[in-house]
Design an enzyme around this catalytic site. Sequence first.
Site, PDB file in Angstrom:
ATOM      1  CG  HIS A 159      -2.161  -0.765   1.080  1.00  0.00           C
ATOM      2  ND1 HIS A 159      -2.199  -2.111   1.352  1.00  0.00           N
ATOM      3  CD2 HIS A 159      -3.417  -0.428   0.683  1.00  0.00           C
ATOM      4  CE1 HIS A 159      -3.428  -2.566   1.141  1.00  0.00           C
ATOM      5  NE2 HIS A 159      -4.183  -1.564   0.734  1.00  0.00           N
ATOM      6  CE  LYS A 163      -4.078  -0.379   4.600  1.00  0.00           C
ATOM      7  NZ  LYS A 163      -5.378   0.288   4.873  1.00  0.00           N
TER       8      LYS A 163
END
Length: 269
Positions: A159, A163
Amino acid sequence: MSDSKYQIALIGGSGRMGRAIITVLSSSSKSTLSSSVVSGGSVFLGMDSGLHSGIKQNGVNFSSDLEAAVRSADCVIDFSTYQNLDFTLKACIQHRKPVVIGTTGLTELQKDALKVASKEIGIVYSPNMSIGVNLLFKLTEIAAKAMGENSDIEIQDIHHRHKKDAPSGTAEKLKSILLETLGRTSKNVIHGRHGILKERDPREIGIHTFRAGEVIGDHTVYFFTPEERIEITHRAQDRKTFAVGSIHAAEFLVGRKPGLYDMFAVLGL
Protein backbone atom coordinates in the site's frame (compact mmCIF):
# COMPACT_ATOMS: atom_id res chain seq x y z
CA MET A 1 -31.70 15.33 -6.09
CA SER A 2 -34.50 12.88 -6.85
CA ASP A 3 -36.54 11.57 -3.94
CA SER A 4 -36.70 8.19 -5.70
CA LYS A 5 -32.99 7.63 -5.15
CA TYR A 6 -31.57 6.10 -1.99
CA GLN A 7 -30.30 8.82 0.33
CA ILE A 8 -26.74 8.02 1.43
CA ALA A 9 -25.09 9.68 4.43
CA LEU A 10 -21.31 9.53 4.19
CA ILE A 11 -19.12 9.69 7.29
CA GLY A 12 -15.50 10.56 6.61
CA GLY A 13 -16.26 12.30 3.34
CA SER A 14 -13.14 14.45 3.14
CA GLY A 15 -10.64 11.57 2.91
CA ARG A 16 -9.44 9.61 -0.10
CA MET A 17 -12.24 7.07 0.02
CA GLY A 18 -14.84 9.70 0.85
CA ARG A 19 -13.94 11.71 -2.23
CA ALA A 20 -14.16 8.60 -4.40
CA ILE A 21 -17.62 7.75 -3.03
CA ILE A 22 -18.86 11.31 -3.57
CA THR A 23 -17.61 11.17 -7.16
CA VAL A 24 -19.30 7.84 -7.92
CA LEU A 25 -22.56 8.92 -6.26
CA SER A 26 -22.66 12.01 -8.47
CA SER A 27 -23.39 9.81 -11.49
CA SER A 28 -25.37 7.03 -9.80
CA SER A 29 -28.85 6.26 -11.10
CA LYS A 30 -29.96 4.57 -7.85
CA SER A 31 -28.40 6.54 -4.99
CA THR A 32 -27.46 10.09 -4.10
CA LEU A 33 -25.40 11.85 -1.43
CA SER A 34 -27.69 13.29 1.23
CA SER A 35 -24.98 14.45 3.66
CA SER A 36 -21.25 14.21 4.28
CA VAL A 37 -19.93 14.26 7.84
CA VAL A 38 -16.47 15.34 9.01
CA SER A 39 -15.08 15.98 12.49
CA GLY A 40 -15.99 19.16 14.34
CA GLY A 41 -12.47 20.51 13.99
CA SER A 42 -12.06 19.77 10.30
CA VAL A 43 -10.79 22.53 8.03
CA PHE A 44 -13.32 21.30 5.46
CA LEU A 45 -16.42 22.16 7.52
CA GLY A 46 -18.89 24.09 5.39
CA MET A 47 -17.05 23.37 2.13
CA ASP A 48 -19.00 21.94 -0.80
CA SER A 49 -18.23 18.22 -0.87
CA GLY A 50 -18.46 18.04 -4.65
CA LEU A 51 -15.87 20.75 -5.21
CA HIS A 52 -13.59 19.15 -2.61
CA SER A 53 -13.87 15.86 -4.50
CA GLY A 54 -12.86 17.42 -7.81
CA ILE A 55 -16.29 17.42 -9.41
CA LYS A 56 -18.89 20.14 -9.87
CA GLN A 57 -20.65 21.75 -6.92
CA ASN A 58 -23.28 19.37 -5.49
CA GLY A 59 -24.85 21.53 -2.78
CA VAL A 60 -23.94 19.08 0.00
CA ASN A 61 -21.62 20.89 2.38
CA PHE A 62 -19.43 19.07 4.89
CA SER A 63 -21.12 19.03 8.30
CA SER A 64 -20.25 17.76 11.77
CA ASP A 65 -23.88 16.94 12.64
CA LEU A 66 -23.80 13.14 12.72
CA GLU A 67 -27.29 12.79 14.20
CA ALA A 68 -28.96 14.86 11.48
CA ALA A 69 -27.05 13.06 8.75
CA VAL A 70 -28.05 9.61 9.97
CA ARG A 71 -31.65 10.61 10.67
CA SER A 72 -32.28 11.78 7.10
CA ALA A 73 -30.54 8.88 5.33
CA ASP A 74 -31.73 5.57 3.93
CA CYS A 75 -28.30 4.10 4.61
CA VAL A 76 -24.99 5.26 6.10
CA ILE A 77 -21.50 4.59 4.74
CA ASP A 78 -18.64 5.06 7.23
CA PHE A 79 -15.08 5.48 5.99
CA SER A 80 -13.83 7.63 8.86
CA THR A 81 -11.55 6.15 11.53
CA TYR A 82 -11.92 3.30 13.98
CA GLN A 83 -12.10 5.84 16.84
CA ASN A 84 -15.46 7.05 15.46
CA LEU A 85 -17.11 3.65 15.20
CA ASP A 86 -18.92 3.78 18.54
CA PHE A 87 -20.54 7.12 17.66
CA THR A 88 -21.62 5.83 14.26
CA LEU A 89 -23.19 2.66 15.66
CA LYS A 90 -24.98 4.55 18.43
CA ALA A 91 -26.56 7.00 15.97
CA CYS A 92 -27.52 4.27 13.49
CA ILE A 93 -29.14 2.14 16.19
CA GLN A 94 -31.01 5.14 17.60
CA HIS A 95 -32.48 6.01 14.20
CA ARG A 96 -32.73 2.40 12.95
CA LYS A 97 -30.55 3.03 9.90
CA PRO A 98 -28.42 0.37 8.19
CA VAL A 99 -24.71 1.08 7.85
CA VAL A 100 -21.78 0.01 5.68
CA ILE A 101 -18.53 -0.06 7.67
CA GLY A 102 -15.50 0.38 5.43
CA THR A 103 -13.18 1.56 8.18
CA THR A 104 -10.19 -0.72 8.77
CA GLY A 105 -8.08 -1.31 11.85
CA LEU A 106 -11.00 -2.27 14.10
CA THR A 107 -10.18 -3.90 17.43
CA GLU A 108 -11.65 -7.26 18.42
CA LEU A 109 -13.92 -5.43 20.88
CA GLN A 110 -15.22 -3.24 18.06
CA LYS A 111 -15.86 -6.28 15.88
CA ASP A 112 -17.84 -7.73 18.78
CA ALA A 113 -19.76 -4.43 18.97
CA LEU A 114 -20.74 -4.86 15.31
CA LYS A 115 -22.21 -8.27 16.11
CA VAL A 116 -24.25 -6.81 18.96
CA ALA A 117 -25.45 -3.85 16.87
CA SER A 118 -26.41 -6.15 13.99
CA LYS A 119 -29.21 -7.57 16.13
CA GLU A 120 -30.97 -4.22 15.71
CA ILE A 121 -29.80 -2.89 12.32
CA GLY A 122 -28.38 -4.18 9.07
CA ILE A 123 -24.59 -3.89 8.81
CA VAL A 124 -22.21 -4.71 5.99
CA TYR A 125 -18.66 -5.01 7.26
CA SER A 126 -15.76 -5.96 5.05
CA PRO A 127 -12.07 -5.08 5.16
CA ASN A 128 -12.34 -4.42 1.43
CA MET A 129 -15.41 -3.40 -0.55
CA SER A 130 -13.92 -4.09 -3.98
CA ILE A 131 -15.76 -6.71 -6.02
CA GLY A 132 -12.41 -7.93 -7.36
CA VAL A 133 -10.88 -8.30 -3.90
CA ASN A 134 -13.84 -10.36 -2.74
CA LEU A 135 -13.25 -12.64 -5.70
CA LEU A 136 -9.64 -12.83 -4.45
CA PHE A 137 -11.00 -13.98 -1.09
CA LYS A 138 -13.10 -16.68 -2.77
CA LEU A 139 -10.29 -17.88 -5.03
CA THR A 140 -7.93 -18.05 -2.05
CA GLU A 141 -10.41 -20.27 -0.23
CA ILE A 142 -10.71 -22.54 -3.28
CA ALA A 143 -6.93 -22.78 -3.69
CA ALA A 144 -6.44 -23.48 0.01
CA LYS A 145 -8.93 -26.35 -0.12
CA ALA A 146 -7.34 -27.79 -3.25
CA MET A 147 -3.63 -27.51 -2.44
CA GLY A 148 -3.12 -25.67 0.84
CA GLU A 149 -2.02 -28.70 2.87
CA ASN A 150 0.81 -29.38 0.42
CA SER A 151 1.92 -25.77 -0.11
CA ASP A 152 4.11 -23.15 1.49
CA ILE A 153 1.78 -20.14 1.73
CA GLU A 154 2.74 -16.47 1.79
CA ILE A 155 0.70 -13.23 1.69
CA GLN A 156 2.05 -9.96 0.28
CA ASP A 157 0.40 -6.62 1.13
CA ILE A 158 1.52 -3.43 -0.68
CA HIS A 159 0.00 0.00 0.00
CA HIS A 160 0.86 3.69 -0.22
CA ARG A 161 3.26 5.21 2.26
CA HIS A 162 0.42 7.05 4.10
CA LYS A 163 -1.52 3.95 5.21
CA LYS A 164 -1.57 3.71 8.99
CA ASP A 165 -2.50 0.09 9.71
CA ALA A 166 -0.36 -2.94 8.92
CA PRO A 167 -1.02 -5.56 7.79
CA SER A 168 -3.98 -4.24 5.84
CA GLY A 169 -7.50 -5.34 6.67
CA THR A 170 -7.49 -7.25 3.38
CA ALA A 171 -4.32 -9.14 4.31
CA GLU A 172 -5.85 -9.95 7.70
CA LYS A 173 -8.97 -11.29 5.98
CA LEU A 174 -6.84 -13.44 3.66
CA LYS A 175 -5.03 -14.77 6.71
CA SER A 176 -8.34 -15.60 8.42
CA ILE A 177 -9.61 -17.43 5.34
CA LEU A 178 -6.44 -19.53 5.19
CA LEU A 179 -6.44 -20.32 8.90
CA GLU A 180 -10.10 -21.32 8.92
CA THR A 181 -9.90 -23.35 5.71
CA LEU A 182 -6.75 -25.20 6.78
CA GLY A 183 -7.58 -25.57 10.47
CA ARG A 184 -4.60 -23.56 11.65
CA THR A 185 -4.22 -20.85 14.30
CA SER A 186 -2.48 -17.51 14.72
CA LYS A 187 0.51 -19.42 16.11
CA ASN A 188 1.16 -20.56 12.54
CA VAL A 189 1.44 -16.96 11.27
CA ILE A 190 4.77 -15.14 10.93
CA HIS A 191 5.14 -11.46 10.03
CA GLY A 192 8.28 -10.97 7.95
CA ARG A 193 11.55 -12.74 8.56
CA HIS A 194 15.04 -11.70 9.62
CA GLY A 195 18.21 -13.12 11.09
CA ILE A 196 19.21 -16.78 11.10
CA LEU A 197 16.14 -18.90 10.41
CA LYS A 198 15.35 -22.49 11.19
CA GLU A 199 13.83 -24.65 8.48
CA ARG A 200 10.40 -23.46 7.42
CA ASP A 201 7.52 -25.02 9.33
CA PRO A 202 5.23 -26.60 6.67
CA ARG A 203 2.17 -25.15 8.45
CA GLU A 204 3.62 -21.63 8.55
CA ILE A 205 1.86 -18.75 6.78
CA GLY A 206 3.99 -15.66 6.13
CA ILE A 207 2.67 -12.10 5.83
CA HIS A 208 4.81 -9.36 4.30
CA THR A 209 3.86 -5.68 4.37
CA PHE A 210 5.21 -2.92 2.10
CA ARG A 211 4.33 0.76 2.63
CA ALA A 212 5.80 2.82 -0.20
CA GLY A 213 4.96 5.31 -2.92
CA GLU A 214 1.32 5.90 -3.82
CA VAL A 215 0.18 2.32 -4.40
CA ILE A 216 -3.60 2.14 -3.94
CA GLY A 217 -3.53 -1.50 -2.90
CA ASP A 218 -1.92 -4.71 -4.17
CA HIS A 219 -2.41 -8.14 -2.58
CA THR A 220 -0.98 -11.49 -3.61
CA VAL A 221 -1.40 -14.93 -2.07
CA TYR A 222 1.29 -17.44 -3.01
CA PHE A 223 0.99 -21.23 -2.92
CA PHE A 224 4.39 -22.89 -3.43
CA THR A 225 4.80 -26.63 -4.02
CA PRO A 226 7.96 -28.44 -5.14
CA GLU A 227 6.50 -28.69 -8.65
CA GLU A 228 4.67 -25.40 -9.21
CA ARG A 229 3.68 -22.01 -7.86
CA ILE A 230 0.23 -20.42 -7.85
CA GLU A 231 -0.05 -16.63 -7.43
CA ILE A 232 -3.46 -15.04 -6.91
CA THR A 233 -3.16 -11.27 -7.25
CA HIS A 234 -5.46 -8.27 -7.08
CA ARG A 235 -4.24 -4.78 -7.95
CA ALA A 236 -6.46 -1.75 -7.43
CA GLN A 237 -6.06 0.77 -10.26
CA ASP A 238 -8.50 3.36 -8.92
CA ARG A 239 -10.15 3.95 -5.53
CA LYS A 240 -13.46 4.09 -7.33
CA THR A 241 -13.48 0.28 -7.26
CA PHE A 242 -13.92 0.45 -3.46
CA ALA A 243 -16.51 3.22 -3.81
CA VAL A 244 -18.61 1.23 -6.28
CA GLY A 245 -18.60 -1.78 -3.96
CA SER A 246 -19.50 0.35 -0.93
CA ILE A 247 -22.46 1.95 -2.67
CA HIS A 248 -23.61 -1.45 -3.93
CA ALA A 249 -23.46 -2.68 -0.31
CA ALA A 250 -25.53 0.29 0.89
CA GLU A 251 -28.19 -0.38 -1.75
CA PHE A 252 -28.21 -4.05 -0.71
CA LEU A 253 -28.94 -3.09 2.92
CA VAL A 254 -31.91 -0.79 2.35
CA GLY A 255 -35.05 -2.61 3.47
CA ARG A 256 -33.14 -5.70 4.57
CA LYS A 257 -33.63 -7.30 7.98
CA PRO A 258 -31.05 -6.71 10.75
CA GLY A 259 -27.91 -8.80 10.55
CA LEU A 260 -24.17 -8.70 10.00
CA TYR A 261 -23.43 -9.18 6.31
CA ASP A 262 -20.19 -9.36 4.37
CA MET A 263 -19.47 -8.66 0.71
CA PHE A 264 -19.95 -12.33 -0.13
CA ALA A 265 -23.61 -11.87 0.84
CA VAL A 266 -23.85 -8.63 -1.12
CA LEU A 267 -22.37 -10.25 -4.24
CA GLY A 268 -24.13 -13.59 -3.82
CA LEU A 269 -20.87 -15.53 -3.64
